[in-house]
Design an enzyme around this catalytic site. Sequence first.
Site, short mmCIF file in Angstrom:
data_model
loop_
_atom_site.label_atom_id
_atom_site.label_comp_id
_atom_site.label_asym_id
_atom_site.label_seq_id
_atom_site.Cartn_x
_atom_site.Cartn_y
_atom_site.Cartn_z
N LYS A 108 0.87 -0.88 0.05
CA LYS A 108 -0.09 -0.43 0.26
C LYS A 108 1.06 1.63 0.02
CE LYS A 108 -3.71 1.62 2.90
NZ LYS A 108 -5.10 1.27 3.83
N SER A 125 -10.07 1.87 2.84
CA SER A 125 -8.46 2.39 1.97
C SER A 125 -8.30 1.90 1.39
CB SER A 125 -7.79 3.62 3.05
OG SER A 125 -7.43 2.80 3.67
N SER A 160 -10.34 -0.31 7.27
CA SER A 160 -8.97 -0.07 6.01
C SER A 160 -8.62 -1.67 5.41
CB SER A 160 -8.22 0.49 5.73
OG SER A 160 -8.61 1.82 5.68
#
Lengths: 479, 486
Positions: free
Chosen positions: B76, B151, B175
Amino acid sequence: MRQQWEVVIGLEIHVQLQTRTKIFSGASTTFGSEPNSQACAIDLGFPGVLPVVNSEVYPKAIAFGLGVGGSINLVSAFDRKNYFYPDLPKGYQITQMDKPIVLGGSVEIPLADGSMKTINITRAHLEEDAGKSMHEDFHDRTGIDLNRAGIPLLEIVSEPDMRSSAEAISYARYIHQLVTYLGVSDGEMSQGSLRCDANVSVRPYGSDVLGTRTETKNVNSFRFLDRAIRYEIARQIEILESGGRIMQETRLYDPDRDETRPMRSKETAMDYRYFPEPDLLPIEIDHAYIENIRRQMPELPREKANRFHTDLHLSLDDARVLAASPALAEYFETVSGQCGDAKLASNWIRVELLGRMHRDDLEISNIPVSSSQLATLLTRIRDNTINGKTAKDLLDALWYGNTTSVDDYIKDNNLMQVSDNSELGTLIDRIFDENPKQVEQYRAGRSRLLGFFVGQVMKETGGKANPALANDLLRKKLG
Amino acid sequence: MHNCSIVQQLKDLKTGKYSAVELTSHYLERIKKLAPLNCYITVLENKALEAAKNADEDRAGGRDSALLSGIPIAHKDIFCTRGVRTTAGSLMLDNFTSPYESTVVEKLRSAGAITIGKTNMDEFAMGSSNENSYFGAVRNPWDQSRVPGGSSGGSAAAVAAGLCSAATGTDTGGSIRQPSAHCGITGFKPTYGRISRWGMIAFASSLDQAGPMTRTAEDAALLLGIMAGRDKRDSTSLTDPVPDYSASLNQSLSTLRIGLCEEFFREGLDSRSEKVIMNAVRVFEDMGVRITSVSLPNIKYSVPAYYVLASAEASANLSRYDGVRFGYRCDNPVNLEDLYKRSRSQGFGNEVKRRIMVGTFALSTGYYDAYYRKAQQIRRLISNDFKNAFEQVDILLGPATPQPAFKLGEKTDDQVSMYLQDIYTIGGNLAGLPAMSIPSGFADQLPVGLQLIGDHLDESRLLATAHQFQQQTDWHLRSPELETGE
């Protein structure tokens, strides 16, 4: 009738803790390096970095707490103080708001009249310093040096217990001496190791309500602190006497113009939005840790004063003055130990040394006479090599750098006290011959004339006559 | 080979079925062909191929002792990677190249993993749909008109679409779990502090936690074992020793007690999703697990408490993005205030600005007690609810999301509805508990995630439960059909 005003002062003193690395990063704390050469990613507030507390700061903060008789919080915690400024990289300062490491305490400070006064301490907490903004040398821009960002500080907050700028200075000096003595800080004020914020207000004498205060920030010398406070007192009294009101505000002292001026008012005061620092766990300290620090602490000024009084038989007043500053106390103890007469050492330091220091605005750490030089000088008084007057001249010779060796100076200038009976006797006889009128008058009852003859003996011997012996002989011969 | 678990790929690499270079090239090919999914912000083609070549050479030379040697993993874009752009999905950091490596990336790299790229995400991890990325929305591989969740949407979609062997994510309010549910993969959020946060760009420090996003629970156990552990650079990282998660995957669950969170099966839960979850419950029953019902009476306050606390911390964490030292700076600032205002107004997206404002407000004098302090009290109440629940059961079970993936743009104008997407996941963050989402079936061809929540540091049992469920089911083996011309 003119209103009488009482001044109320509280100080917040920021002391730089003497550590090798910063409070939350491994960057060096060495002073005077190239701008931004000692700021790592943590100090720069880069994305994803985290603070880790430098464990060197705990024993120092705790030693200070014990030194002022405060209590050490077994659990203290860090908070974030939020505000935007270019020299505050993260946009918040990590400090301690709700749970400071030290609560309470007090110190005894010497006042000008020789008495002592107690100043209470509210709290002392750990925090990080911000960087430095430099508005000069950068055309239309501001330079930022983040070497200071993250320097460990102990903020020491006093109660509003001081009633004059002299008291405030005495307190600030005491704190300076204490933190230096305990090894909490190097105390280098020229490098910003101790900075004061002064909260000043005035009120009519007899009132028990505090007046509106102003806070003059970031004063980094005792002289400026004194001036800033006195300026502020005068300014506030003038406003009140002309019917005005004091604005609660933050002010800055400008040493060039010798005045304070407003930085920001309460209306525009910042809301710092404190909240617990989630990146750091609370600091937990146990009793054994505190006791270990207590055991390693040097003797504190008030303990030292008691010892000087009890063991060395100094007056309590002398003892407190000599013990108030660790450096002065150490100087005294060296001189006293080497010359073997505590009382003599105490008198010479209090009267001769402190007098000269005050006159020349010097600190004990930078006077030109070493403790062993003074000890030798006092030893030569004790063994009757020189008399007191010669000793004072000799002290001046050392003070002004005319010599470095007491004994060489005595020998080279032939300052040995004249203690020879026959030599003095012959001299006295000659003086009598040259001043028959005075001899006659003395014998007729004007005994005050003894002083005249002593003076003559001193004059003839260049001040070297042993005063006790000269007195003796004069009395005998005039008798 | 892109549909295999890491465990399988490691076997294949060992037997020489394919090389690390072949595996990496295969993923790089797929990333190019499936570029419209927008999973990646940065693809490290050359670096990844070089690392793969080294892995193959090590293996040929008998030096392939590293646990993950030759396995391409995506990170990420919230994890700092040395010498590589790290954006957090924001224009603010569009130009930021990290001078240091995050602990998570460092540990995985040391274990032999290949960093194949940096995945797309909601800006600063704020969002539940991945529509808040400066680099554009990510599309759900199961239905490209839908969101992947957020997210960590880029990571979830990349794993689901076979664009990497596994990915890392972060979970502040769901997330990892919510996008994992929407994309039909296994997403694991460990106990708070289990994995170091060093080098992980902060959103809400007391809630942020990294975790693995994988095809199977077995892979999650493998990665977690590498990622977890004390890090002296993160004071909040836990000192407890890291157990061998893989070794305990087949531990006996004969005495396991699973509790269904009553509050998670009330109004708001999509009936299709509920049906899928209840089918999964029956799988556990068939495995001999005792199922009871437990209540978390204060969980209904979790969303408002979370949005106060997370936003408050974010408002401070994001103050460093001021245009002074790094990151986005507005053109020609006329003075300091202008520099701050325009750099931050232009550099941050709307959702980030909204949360900074909410957080600033919640911490302001006069509002602190009503918002921040109250939210902290609720947080403690919720922690106590979980503590009570874990006196009755070992693991809590519920849906990971209220409904399957929604359409792109469907909720962008309805913040409350968007925030409610995390209603089942936030409790685990507030209490700091380990929790995961695993594929448990489909509702109208869209994956449904089953959430399992464990007690503090009970990762082993949680992973074993998920693993043994996956031995009984094949939902986790399903892959979306994607046009790559292969």
